[in-house]
Design a protein around this motif. Structure first.
Motif, PDB file in Angstrom:
ATOM      1  N   VAL A  43     -67.794  66.596  49.052  1.00 50.69           N
ATOM      2  CA  VAL A  43     -67.034  65.619  49.875  1.00 50.69           C
ATOM      3  C   VAL A  43     -66.396  64.081  48.517  1.00 50.69           C
ATOM      4  O   VAL A  43     -66.265  64.691  47.748  1.00 50.69           O
ATOM      5  CB  VAL A  43     -69.202  64.753  49.753  1.00 50.69           C
ATOM      6  N   VAL A  44     -65.766  63.795  49.464  1.00 49.52           N
ATOM      7  CA  VAL A  44     -65.185  63.221  48.447  1.00 49.52           C
ATOM      8  C   VAL A  44     -65.632  61.368  48.969  1.00 49.52           C
ATOM      9  O   VAL A  44     -65.984  61.082  49.461  1.00 49.52           O
ATOM     10  CB  VAL A  44     -63.978  62.965  48.786  1.00 49.52           C
ATOM     11  N   VAL A  45     -66.079  60.631  47.755  1.00 50.53           N
ATOM     12  CA  VAL A  45     -66.681  59.866  47.899  1.00 50.53           C
ATOM     13  C   VAL A  45     -66.016  58.862  48.026  1.00 50.53           C
ATOM     14  O   VAL A  45     -65.116  58.310  46.541  1.00 50.53           O
ATOM     15  CB  VAL A  45     -67.520  59.574  46.978  1.00 50.53           C
ATOM     16  N   VAL A  46     -65.923  57.520  48.497  1.00 46.37           N
ATOM     17  CA  VAL A  46     -64.894  56.070  48.377  1.00 46.37           C
ATOM     18  C   VAL A  46     -66.808  55.050  48.745  1.00 46.37           C
ATOM     19  O   VAL A  46     -66.835  55.125  49.590  1.00 46.37           O
ATOM     20  CB  VAL A  46     -64.382  55.713  49.171  1.00 46.37           C
ATOM     21  N   GLN A  97     -61.006  47.017  51.697  1.00 42.56           N
ATOM     22  CA  GLN A  97     -59.867  47.441  51.153  1.00 42.56           C
ATOM     23  C   GLN A  97     -59.619  49.472  52.710  1.00 42.56           C
ATOM     24  O   GLN A  97     -60.164  49.993  51.623  1.00 42.56           O
ATOM     25  CB  GLN A  97     -59.343  48.143  49.857  1.00 42.56           C
ATOM     26  N   VAL A  98     -59.356  49.475  53.537  1.00 41.29           N
ATOM     27  CA  VAL A  98     -59.300  49.943  54.330  1.00 41.29           C
ATOM     28  C   VAL A  98     -58.350  51.487  54.087  1.00 41.29           C
ATOM     29  O   VAL A  98     -58.521  51.931  53.895  1.00 41.29           O
ATOM     30  CB  VAL A  98     -59.159  49.563  55.381  1.00 41.29           C
ATOM     31  N   GLY A  99     -57.355  50.136  53.286  1.00 38.24           N
ATOM     32  CA  GLY A  99     -55.730  51.320  53.256  1.00 38.24           C
ATOM     33  C   GLY A  99     -55.943  52.584  51.862  1.00 38.24           C
ATOM     34  O   GLY A  99     -55.063  53.361  52.384  1.00 38.24           O
ATOM     35  N   ALA A 100     -57.009  51.950  50.923  1.00 37.30           N
ATOM     36  CA  ALA A 100     -57.638  53.034  50.047  1.00 37.30           C
ATOM     37  C   ALA A 100     -58.073  53.956  50.674  1.00 37.30           C
ATOM     38  O   ALA A 100     -57.931  55.306  50.201  1.00 37.30           O
ATOM     39  CB  ALA A 100     -57.779  51.388  48.700  1.00 37.30           C
ATOM     40  N   TRP A 134     -54.078  44.863  53.765  1.00 34.48           N
ATOM     41  CA  TRP A 134     -52.841  45.060  55.085  1.00 34.48           C
ATOM     42  C   TRP A 134     -53.826  45.602  56.035  1.00 34.48           C
ATOM     43  O   TRP A 134     -53.873  44.809  56.580  1.00 34.48           O
ATOM     44  CB  TRP A 134     -51.553  45.649  54.478  1.00 34.48           C
ATOM     45  N   LYS A 135     -53.935  46.894  55.751  1.00 34.60           N
ATOM     46  CA  LYS A 135     -54.497  47.175  56.335  1.00 34.60           C
ATOM     47  C   LYS A 135     -55.947  46.976  56.762  1.00 34.60           C
ATOM     48  O   LYS A 135     -56.403  46.441  58.607  1.00 34.60           O
ATOM     49  CB  LYS A 135     -55.275  49.194  56.105  1.00 34.60           C
ATOM     50  N   LEU A 157     -63.013  49.293  63.036  1.00 31.73           N
ATOM     51  CA  LEU A 157     -63.329  50.403  61.854  1.00 31.73           C
ATOM     52  C   LEU A 157     -62.768  51.796  62.364  1.00 31.73           C
ATOM     53  O   LEU A 157     -61.852  52.626  62.360  1.00 31.73           O
ATOM     54  CB  LEU A 157     -64.046  50.000  60.778  1.00 31.73           C
ATOM     55  N   ALA A 158     -63.641  52.418  62.642  1.00 32.84           N
ATOM     56  CA  ALA A 158     -63.604  53.898  63.271  1.00 32.84           C
ATOM     57  C   ALA A 158     -62.289  53.956  64.247  1.00 32.84           C
ATOM     58  O   ALA A 158     -62.372  55.279  64.035  1.00 32.84           O
ATOM     59  CB  ALA A 158     -64.566  54.086  64.890  1.00 32.84           C
ATOM     60  N   ASP A 159     -62.007  53.339  65.284  1.00 35.72           N
ATOM     61  CA  ASP A 159     -60.915  53.427  65.378  1.00 35.72           C
ATOM     62  C   ASP A 159     -59.512  53.834  64.908  1.00 35.72           C
ATOM     63  O   ASP A 159     -58.794  54.243  65.346  1.00 35.72           O
ATOM     64  CB  ASP A 159     -60.390  51.857  67.050  1.00 35.72           C
ATOM     65  N   GLU A 160     -59.908  52.710  64.089  1.00 29.22           N
ATOM     66  CA  GLU A 160     -58.392  53.401  62.623  1.00 29.22           C
ATOM     67  C   GLU A 160     -58.439  54.313  62.257  1.00 29.22           C
ATOM     68  O   GLU A 160     -57.370  54.715  61.930  1.00 29.22           O
ATOM     69  CB  GLU A 160     -59.156  51.964  62.038  1.00 29.22           C
TER      70      GLU A 160
END
Lengths: 277, 277
Positions: free
Chosen positions: A39-42, A66-69, A100-101, A121-124
């Motif tokens: 698992v990669v966690v944000v 910080q969606v771009g991140a 920005w995102k 957000l899910a669409d992105e």
């Protein structure tokens, strides 16, 4: 969908986790460990339990928005599916510091409606080639089952209160509020907006007196990929404090954390817990 | 309907008053004094301000639910029309000690729904030959007018929050909850159930932060004979405490007590008060 307990089978693709608050992200990682899934966690600063660092998975900390991140982290780690695990306290939405995102997504919303924001957000994510999967992917048994879960069952009068709670919750659903409400003797004594379930139960005790029936439901048509209503031992502790008597949760759509401890506590306090349809 | 200020005209039939809490019963009696109208008061123990005794009108004290006692008092005093003046704190409904007449009415209700209970009660009054008249009978100017009432008008963003509040209040209406809700940046931060408007505004400040827009509306199709939503100086004081910025009240259906003091306080705190349609 069930996943083997990791004793062998084919290696599974890594899964991304967008971690919110509470114990669910930690529970999710424990299950991943057992299943041998990477698992990669944000994780979100100020929301996610820092103990997430101790679970043996890579963690990237970001601020809310910080969606771009998130995309950047997931792309660099070859993530093609990810889950939102644990909620974000709604009051925190006012502290949004979108990148920005994030701005791009928020700018398109007519109103910071939970569902709308999450769906956008899910669409992105989809556009970035990342599928959002339900947070219960690794823990299909986490959802509350139908029927009485404790020794004590609701009385006829408590059943009537549950019914009032369900009716009113259905009315409230489209307004994106009222995942939790407390009923007593057919009167709705408290409705949750952004203050959270614990505070709602406490207020019901303060203004509505003893004997409250707590009804917790998903929103009508709730997208199971997103933050599901959840209850656990702390919910029962707050109910004991507020002298509430029944906890009715929507079966299949409400997460029941630490089931044994939660139901044991309820039994000890003669509280009835029931999964409703 | 307006009634002369009592300097002469024909003697008017006595009016019955079923007094609840707050300052409205006292204000009603002041207006009756000025208009030279005789009022027979039935007051509720633990609800009605004891100062009601000092207004020069006969007062009979009863406990909540003693409906037979109300009829008895009114019949003995030749009352053929009466008004419910001031509300009863909803938590008190759990302390109901109905007499026989009260039991008969309560027994017919499927749920202690405000409107339903009050309508059933009004029907009983009609059967006894007593017409229920609006509490604003003597004070037609008490209802909030349409438009901005303070020096400051809501900003465009506050207007958007008012709109969200109105939309959600309309959804909530049929559930008989949510006469007051607080919105901030398009998010509903607090919904009133039985805790009262002041508590709802305070909670919004605590969980939703500064800048809340308070929307207070009657229920859809609200029967104007019954307890109308009301605001007054105390509402503004609580808003100042909670750092709320706008009070939007439904024009014609929300009572604005002590108008001068209320709007003066709002002006001093740069709070915008507006009557909405």
């Amino acid at each position: 969908m069930t996943i083997g307990t990791g004793d062998s089978v084919a290696p599974v693709d890594p899964v991304g986790m967008i971690a919110g608050n509470g114990s669910f992200p930690l529970i999710f990682l424990e299950a991943a460990q057992k299943a041998g899934i990477r698992v990669v966690v944000v994780a979100h600063e100020g929301e996610t339990d820092p103990a997430i660092e101790t679970m043996g998975f890579p963690v990237r900390w970001i601020r809310l928005g910080q969606v771009g991140a998130i995309f950047d982290t997931f792309h660099k780690n070859g993530i093609s599916r990810a889950a939102f695990v644990g909620g974000v306290r709604k009051p925190r939405l006012f502290d949004l510091r979108p990148d920005w995102k994030g701005m791009m997504i928020l700018g398109r919303l007519s109103r910071y409606h939970d569902d709308e924001a999450l769906r956008a957000l899910a669409d992105e994510f989809e556009k970035e080639g990342i599928t959002i999967v339900p947070s219960t992917l690794l823990l299909p048994d986490l959802a509350a089952p139908v029927g009485p879960l404790t020794r004590r069952k609701p009385t006829a009068s408590e059943e009537a209160d549950i019914r009032v709670g369900i009716d009113v919750a259905r009315i409230l659903g489209p307004a994106d509020i009222g995942q939790c409400l407390v009923v007593r003797e057919k009167v709705v004594v408290a409705v949750e907006a952004i203050e959270g379930t614990d505070e709602t139960i406490r207020r019901a005790g303060r203004f509505g007196g003893e004997g409250g029936v707590v009804v917790k439901m998903a929103k009508p048509g709730q997208d199971l990929r997103f933050d599901l209503p959840s209850v656990g031992p702390e919910t029962i502790r707050v109910m004991m404090e507020a002298k509430a008597r029944v906890l009715a949760v929507e079966a299949g759509k409400t997460l029941l954390f630490s089931r044994e401890e939660t139901l044991g506590l309820a039994d000890s306090a003669d509280i009835a817990v029931v999964g409703i349809e």
